[in-house]
Design a protein around this motif. Structure first.
Motif, short mmCIF file in Angstrom:
data_model
loop_
_atom_site.label_atom_id
_atom_site.label_comp_id
_atom_site.label_asym_id
_atom_site.label_seq_id
_atom_site.Cartn_x
_atom_site.Cartn_y
_atom_site.Cartn_z
N UNK A 166 -18.46 -23.80 -19.92
CA UNK A 166 -18.06 -25.18 -19.64
C UNK A 166 -16.98 -25.64 -20.60
N UNK A 167 -17.08 -25.19 -21.86
CA UNK A 167 -16.05 -25.54 -22.83
C UNK A 167 -14.69 -24.97 -22.43
N UNK A 168 -14.71 -23.88 -21.66
CA UNK A 168 -13.47 -23.27 -21.19
C UNK A 168 -13.00 -23.88 -19.86
N UNK A 169 -13.75 -24.87 -19.35
CA UNK A 169 -13.30 -25.56 -18.15
C UNK A 169 -14.04 -25.20 -16.89
N UNK A 170 -15.06 -24.31 -16.97
CA UNK A 170 -15.83 -23.95 -15.79
C UNK A 170 -17.04 -24.89 -15.70
N UNK A 171 -16.90 -25.98 -14.94
CA UNK A 171 -17.95 -26.99 -14.87
C UNK A 171 -18.97 -26.70 -13.78
N UNK A 172 -18.87 -25.55 -13.14
CA UNK A 172 -19.84 -25.19 -12.10
C UNK A 172 -21.05 -24.47 -12.66
N UNK A 173 -21.12 -24.31 -13.98
CA UNK A 173 -22.21 -23.56 -14.61
C UNK A 173 -23.54 -24.26 -14.42
N UNK A 174 -24.56 -23.47 -14.04
CA UNK A 174 -25.95 -23.95 -13.97
C UNK A 174 -26.84 -22.86 -14.55
N UNK A 175 -27.98 -23.24 -15.10
CA UNK A 175 -28.90 -22.27 -15.69
C UNK A 175 -30.24 -22.38 -14.99
N UNK A 176 -30.92 -21.24 -14.76
CA UNK A 176 -32.25 -21.30 -14.14
C UNK A 176 -33.28 -21.85 -15.12
N UNK A 177 -34.11 -22.80 -14.71
CA UNK A 177 -35.15 -23.33 -15.61
C UNK A 177 -36.28 -22.34 -15.78
N UNK A 178 -36.27 -21.61 -16.90
CA UNK A 178 -37.30 -20.62 -17.20
C UNK A 178 -37.83 -20.85 -18.61
N UNK A 179 -38.97 -20.20 -18.89
CA UNK A 179 -39.55 -20.28 -20.23
C UNK A 179 -40.60 -21.39 -20.32
N UNK A 180 -40.96 -21.76 -21.55
CA UNK A 180 -41.95 -22.84 -21.76
C UNK A 180 -41.46 -24.16 -21.17
N UNK A 181 -42.39 -25.10 -21.04
CA UNK A 181 -42.06 -26.40 -20.44
C UNK A 181 -40.89 -27.06 -21.16
N UNK A 182 -40.91 -27.02 -22.51
CA UNK A 182 -39.84 -27.68 -23.26
C UNK A 182 -38.48 -27.06 -22.96
N UNK A 183 -38.45 -25.73 -22.86
CA UNK A 183 -37.18 -25.05 -22.58
C UNK A 183 -36.74 -25.35 -21.15
N UNK A 184 -37.70 -25.39 -20.21
CA UNK A 184 -37.35 -25.72 -18.83
C UNK A 184 -36.79 -27.13 -18.74
N UNK A 185 -37.36 -28.05 -19.50
CA UNK A 185 -36.84 -29.42 -19.50
C UNK A 185 -35.42 -29.46 -20.04
N UNK A 186 -35.16 -28.67 -21.10
CA UNK A 186 -33.80 -28.61 -21.64
C UNK A 186 -32.85 -28.03 -20.59
N UNK A 187 -33.30 -26.99 -19.88
CA UNK A 187 -32.46 -26.39 -18.85
C UNK A 187 -32.17 -27.39 -17.73
N UNK A 188 -33.19 -28.14 -17.32
CA UNK A 188 -32.98 -29.14 -16.28
C UNK A 188 -32.04 -30.23 -16.75
N UNK A 189 -32.17 -30.65 -18.02
CA UNK A 189 -31.26 -31.64 -18.58
C UNK A 189 -29.84 -31.10 -18.65
N UNK A 190 -29.73 -29.80 -19.02
CA UNK A 190 -28.41 -29.18 -19.07
C UNK A 190 -27.78 -29.18 -17.68
N UNK A 191 -28.55 -28.80 -16.66
CA UNK A 191 -28.01 -28.78 -15.30
C UNK A 191 -27.59 -30.17 -14.85
N UNK A 192 -28.43 -31.17 -15.20
CA UNK A 192 -28.07 -32.55 -14.85
C UNK A 192 -26.79 -32.97 -15.56
N UNK A 193 -26.69 -32.62 -16.84
CA UNK A 193 -25.48 -32.95 -17.59
C UNK A 193 -24.26 -32.24 -17.00
N UNK A 194 -24.44 -30.95 -16.66
CA UNK A 194 -23.32 -30.19 -16.10
C UNK A 194 -22.85 -30.79 -14.79
N UNK A 195 -23.83 -31.23 -13.96
CA UNK A 195 -23.45 -31.85 -12.69
C UNK A 195 -22.70 -33.15 -12.92
#
Length: 476
Positions: A211-240
């Protein structure tokens, strides 16, 4: 090592393991010090040696052996088993034989302290306990009276084990094995935990770098513990949101470029016509002046919106706090917009009952409702109606602007207050051909928020829209 998650987990596990083992070791050491249980293994061993050795002595004695042979057997048994063998005259309570060279022969053996609450299995009439010698030595001794040796008693003894010796012999090795097993489990758990946490974080790190290089289509699969999944979901929301904002900004730049170019072209063209004498007729000069005036006003509005947005984003937006009559604000807006409404053939109506005063900036509130009415007139066809109204309730005052215009699609309603966002292409121009830069409603939203209020919108395509601004009433 402590800079990594795995290193910190290992260190934490190690501290917990060491603390747990230390507590358990202290408890076991204390138990060994106060309990007579540490004496039981030694006494059981002495009992077994006594039974075996006395059978050998009886066999040897019945075979006609003399005193030297019996003493030799005692010495041999003592050497092989590592115990001390004392023969005591029960009547005189005196030691008459000792397998140790510098022994206690001739010393009294008057008292043997039997351990409290200690039951020795199979002891029968045995005598056992702690013998305190005059030199301060403490010995555990065991004797089993036998009629064949009467009045002599044969005692088998070992130094009384200390708490430390008992702990080292019976507890130290199991604790060491338990600690080693716990460390191995800790390493395994740390590896599993860090793998489940670090891998998703590494994926997010790569996505953030892209994303820092300009690719704003990046999304990450929500995996791992609940806290990490929440971070991934927040990241995807932020990326969108970043992708949407970047797209809106890109469209905004294109729109502003076009919107600035259009009036500049018109102003330049008519100015050139005036200079060249191509617009000498009174009607042409009038048309040129009106066009230049209108386009200059359009550019001025756009520049003012950009300045307001810059102030909002930099936190320099100034909102004065004075008593304001919202009904009077709506009257002023109605008066200023009435000529345009009449020119378009739109019925601009007003309903302003007496309402509680509020604290705010009158000029900014005029800007809010002027923008809303301006939008309503832009998207309402001739013969339509735009209505301004004031309502009040307990603790609040509302200003409403409704129209019978083209309406807003339901899927676009959540985004109408976003910066740089413009509705779909068919609504890019209003009924009068005017274009917006996608800033007006965003600025309205920020101004209302600065007054501690809220703004909401309801709309139906083909039937019109209604914007409601709710502001807190002034408290006495």
């Amino acid at each position: 090592m402590l800079s990594t998650l795995r290193g910190r987990l290992l260190f934490s596990f190690f501290v917990v393991i060491v603390a747990t083992l230390a507590v358990v070791a202290a408890a076991l050491f204390g138990f060994a010090g106060v309990s007579n249980a540490r004496l039981l293994p030694v006494l059981e061993r002495l009992s077994a040696i006594s039974r075996t050795n006395q059978r050998e002595l009886l066999d040897l004695w019945q075979a006609g052996a003399g005193g030297e042979e019996l003493q030799a057997l005692l010495h041999s048994t003592a050497e092989q088993t590592g115990v001390r063998i004392l023969v005591v005259d029960a009547n005189a309570q005196e030691i008459i034989f000792d397998t140790t060279d510098d022994g206690w022969v001739g010393d009294a053996m008057t008292e043997i302290i039997q351990p409290d609450s200690l039951v020795l299995p199979g002891a029968g009439r045995s005598i056992f306990g702690t013998y305190l010698h005059t030199d301060g030595a403490r010995w555990l001794v065991f004797a089993e009276p036998h009629p064949a040796f009467d009045p002599a008693l044969i005692f088998y003894g070992q130094p009384e084990p200390t708490a430390g010796e008992f702990f080292n012999e019976y507890f130290l090795r199991p604790l060491a094995y338990a600690g080693l097993l716990a460390v191995l489990l800790a390493v395994l758990l740390a590896a599993l935990i860090t793998r489940s946490v670090v891998r998703p974080l590494q994926t997010m790190d790569r996505a953030a770098g892209a994303m820092a290089q300009g690719d704003y289509s990046q999304r990450v699969p929500p995996r791992g513990p609940d806290e990490v999944r929440h971070v991934a979901e927040s990241f995807n929301s932020m990326a969108a949101q970043v992708q949407a904002t970047h797209s809106a900004q890109r469209d905004f730049v294109a729109n502003v470029s076009h919107d600035l170019k259009t009036p500049l072209t018109a102003i330049s063209g008519w100015s050139q016509a005036l200079l060249d004498g191509a617009a000498d007729a009174p009607a042409d000069r009038q048309r040129a002046a009106e066009t230049i005036y209108d386009e200059a006003g359009r550019m001025s509005r756009m520049v003012n919106q950009l300045l307001d947005l810059a102030r909002i984003e930099s936190g320099q937006l100034q909102v004065t706090q004075r008593i304001v009559d919202l009904s009077q604000v709506m009257v002023d807006v109605h008066r200023s917009q009435l000529p345009r409404a009449r020119a378009k053939g739109i019925d601009l109506t007003l309903d302003t009952p007496i309402a509680p005063p509020l604290l705010g900036d009158a000029d900014r509130l005029v800007q809010v409702f002027d923008n809303l009415v301006d939008n309503a007139l832009t998207y309402t066809p001739a013969g339509g109606r735009v209505h301004l109204a004031v309502r009040s309730g307990e603790g609040y005052v509302e200003g409403m602007v409704s129209d019978t215009g083209t309406g807003i699609p339901a899927d676009e309603l959540p985004r109408v207050f976003e910066r740089f966002y413009r509705l779909e292409k068919s609504r890019a121009r209003g009924e009068d051909g005017r274009r917006g830069a996608g800033l007006g409603l965003a600025i309205v939203h920020e101004l209302v928020a600065a007054h501690g209020g809220t703004i909401s919108v309801t709309s139906e395509v083909g039937r019109g829209s209604a914007f409601v601004v709710r502001l807190p009433a002034a408290t006495e």
